[in-house]
Design a protein around this motif. Sequence first.
Motif, PDB file in Angstrom:
ATOM      1  N   UNK A 104       0.831  -1.209   0.000  1.00  0.00           N
ATOM      2  CA  UNK A 104       0.000   0.000   0.000  1.00  0.00           C
ATOM      3  C   UNK A 104       0.865   1.258   0.000  1.00  0.00           C
ATOM      4  N   UNK A 105       2.046   1.173   0.617  1.00  0.00           N
ATOM      5  CA  UNK A 105       2.948   2.326   0.701  1.00  0.00           C
ATOM      6  C   UNK A 105       3.761   2.534  -0.572  1.00  0.00           C
ATOM      7  N   UNK A 106       3.853   1.508  -1.427  1.00  0.00           N
ATOM      8  CA  UNK A 106       4.705   1.624  -2.612  1.00  0.00           C
ATOM      9  C   UNK A 106       3.965   1.501  -3.943  1.00  0.00           C
ATOM     10  N   UNK A 107       2.770   0.911  -3.949  1.00  0.00           N
ATOM     11  CA  UNK A 107       2.038   0.708  -5.205  1.00  0.00           C
ATOM     12  C   UNK A 107       0.769   1.539  -5.235  1.00  0.00           C
ATOM     13  N   UNK A 108       0.336   1.837  -6.448  1.00  0.00           N
ATOM     14  CA  UNK A 108      -0.955   2.508  -6.603  1.00  0.00           C
ATOM     15  C   UNK A 108      -2.060   1.457  -6.583  1.00  0.00           C
ATOM     16  N   UNK A 109      -3.276   1.911  -6.428  1.00  0.00           N
ATOM     17  CA  UNK A 109      -4.420   0.998  -6.470  1.00  0.00           C
ATOM     18  C   UNK A 109      -4.483   0.311  -7.827  1.00  0.00           C
ATOM     19  N   UNK A 110      -4.236   1.045  -8.893  1.00  0.00           N
ATOM     20  CA  UNK A 110      -4.257   0.451 -10.236  1.00  0.00           C
ATOM     21  C   UNK A 110      -3.207  -0.653 -10.352  1.00  0.00           C
ATOM     22  N   UNK A 111      -2.001  -0.434  -9.790  1.00  0.00           N
ATOM     23  CA  UNK A 111      -0.959  -1.462  -9.820  1.00  0.00           C
ATOM     24  C   UNK A 111      -1.375  -2.688  -9.016  1.00  0.00           C
ATOM     25  N   UNK A 112      -1.949  -2.470  -7.834  1.00  0.00           N
ATOM     26  CA  UNK A 112      -2.400  -3.597  -7.010  1.00  0.00           C
ATOM     27  C   UNK A 112      -3.439  -4.432  -7.752  1.00  0.00           C
ATOM     28  N   UNK A 113      -4.413  -3.767  -8.346  1.00  0.00           N
ATOM     29  CA  UNK A 113      -5.461  -4.491  -9.068  1.00  0.00           C
ATOM     30  C   UNK A 113      -4.892  -5.208 -10.288  1.00  0.00           C
ATOM     31  N   UNK A 114      -3.988  -4.549 -11.012  1.00  0.00           N
ATOM     32  CA  UNK A 114      -3.348  -5.202 -12.165  1.00  0.00           C
ATOM     33  C   UNK A 114      -2.626  -6.471 -11.735  1.00  0.00           C
ATOM     34  N   UNK A 115      -1.846  -6.378 -10.661  1.00  0.00           N
ATOM     35  CA  UNK A 115      -1.108  -7.543 -10.147  1.00  0.00           C
ATOM     36  C   UNK A 115      -2.074  -8.647  -9.721  1.00  0.00           C
ATOM     37  N   UNK A 116      -3.148  -8.270  -9.040  1.00  0.00           N
ATOM     38  CA  UNK A 116      -4.131  -9.241  -8.568  1.00  0.00           C
ATOM     39  C   UNK A 116      -4.751 -10.002  -9.743  1.00  0.00           C
ATOM     40  N   UNK A 117      -5.197  -9.271 -10.765  1.00  0.00           N
ATOM     41  CA  UNK A 117      -5.851  -9.925 -11.896  1.00  0.00           C
ATOM     42  C   UNK A 117      -4.861 -10.686 -12.776  1.00  0.00           C
ATOM     43  N   UNK A 118      -3.628 -10.190 -12.868  1.00  0.00           N
ATOM     44  CA  UNK A 118      -2.598 -10.944 -13.601  1.00  0.00           C
ATOM     45  C   UNK A 118      -2.319 -12.278 -12.915  1.00  0.00           C
ATOM     46  N   UNK A 119      -2.202 -12.270 -11.589  1.00  0.00           N
ATOM     47  CA  UNK A 119      -1.916 -13.517 -10.872  1.00  0.00           C
ATOM     48  C   UNK A 119      -3.101 -14.483 -10.947  1.00  0.00           C
ATOM     49  N   UNK A 120      -4.311 -13.965 -11.086  1.00  0.00           N
ATOM     50  CA  UNK A 120      -5.490 -14.814 -11.221  1.00  0.00           C
ATOM     51  C   UNK A 120      -5.788 -15.211 -12.659  1.00  0.00           C
ATOM     52  N   UNK A 121      -4.944 -14.743 -13.594  1.00  0.00           N
ATOM     53  CA  UNK A 121      -5.110 -15.042 -15.026  1.00  0.00           C
ATOM     54  C   UNK A 121      -6.496 -14.627 -15.532  1.00  0.00           C
ATOM     55  N   UNK A 122      -6.932 -13.454 -15.087  1.00  0.00           N
ATOM     56  CA  UNK A 122      -8.250 -12.944 -15.475  1.00  0.00           C
ATOM     57  C   UNK A 122      -8.202 -12.301 -16.858  1.00  0.00           C
ATOM     58  N   UNK A 123      -9.327 -12.424 -17.551  1.00  0.00           N
ATOM     59  CA  UNK A 123      -9.507 -11.814 -18.872  1.00  0.00           C
ATOM     60  C   UNK A 123     -10.644 -10.812 -18.806  1.00  0.00           C
ATOM     61  N   UNK A 124     -10.673  -9.921 -19.777  1.00  0.00           N
ATOM     62  CA  UNK A 124     -11.748  -8.929 -19.888  1.00  0.00           C
ATOM     63  C   UNK A 124     -11.932  -8.138 -18.595  1.00  0.00           C
ATOM     64  N   UNK A 125     -10.840  -7.805 -17.937  1.00  0.00           N
ATOM     65  CA  UNK A 125     -10.918  -7.062 -16.679  1.00  0.00           C
ATOM     66  C   UNK A 125     -11.469  -5.666 -16.963  1.00  0.00           C
TER      67      UNK A 125
END
Length: 186
Positions: A104-125
């Motif tokens: 939370x201190x180093x990443x933006x919300x957009x980065x956190x969400x991108x990382x989360x969906x990338x690790x979950x192999x999500x499509x059409x985010x």
Amino acid sequence: MTVFIAAAASVKAAASYNPEPRAIEALSADGTEESLVIVLPEIFDRFRLLTGEDAKRAETEVLAGRKLPHSMRTGYYDQDADGSYDLFVLVSSADWDPQVAENKATKSIAQELRDFFDSGKARNVTPFDAGKHGGGLSCGLVAGPDGEQTLCAWSDAVNLVGVRLRSTDLTDAARTTLALRNAATR
């Protein structure tokens, strides 16, 4: 002349640089700071929190022998009163996990969400309105044990919460995730 053009381009680039704020700096939709504590509700919208043997069975099915980090909290919700889970939620919070606090201190919300969906192999985010608590909320499609499902997440200054639903309608999943967020946030 070339040096002048390069210098002008550098000044223009520096002047237009507008980095995303770190997640820890997120404000509620009305621009105020909130202390966002997540307490999973027993009932929200049309879902009931599974407990006892039903919750143990759901956890065994979802985790399939994998171990979650000790700091992650989970909940399993039933929508149709059959004792099986229809919604699974994972809660990570800077309140109890130093790794989340560091992110939370180093990443933006957009980065956190991108990382989360990338690790979950999500499509059409797709991003959706995060509601009165601000931050970010997105949903995408993932392969599940019973076919395609929806994976949603919200992030704010303190929490990163993932929600998996037995649904493929992103808009409906976002509405359900926002209802859970509103019911769970204290």
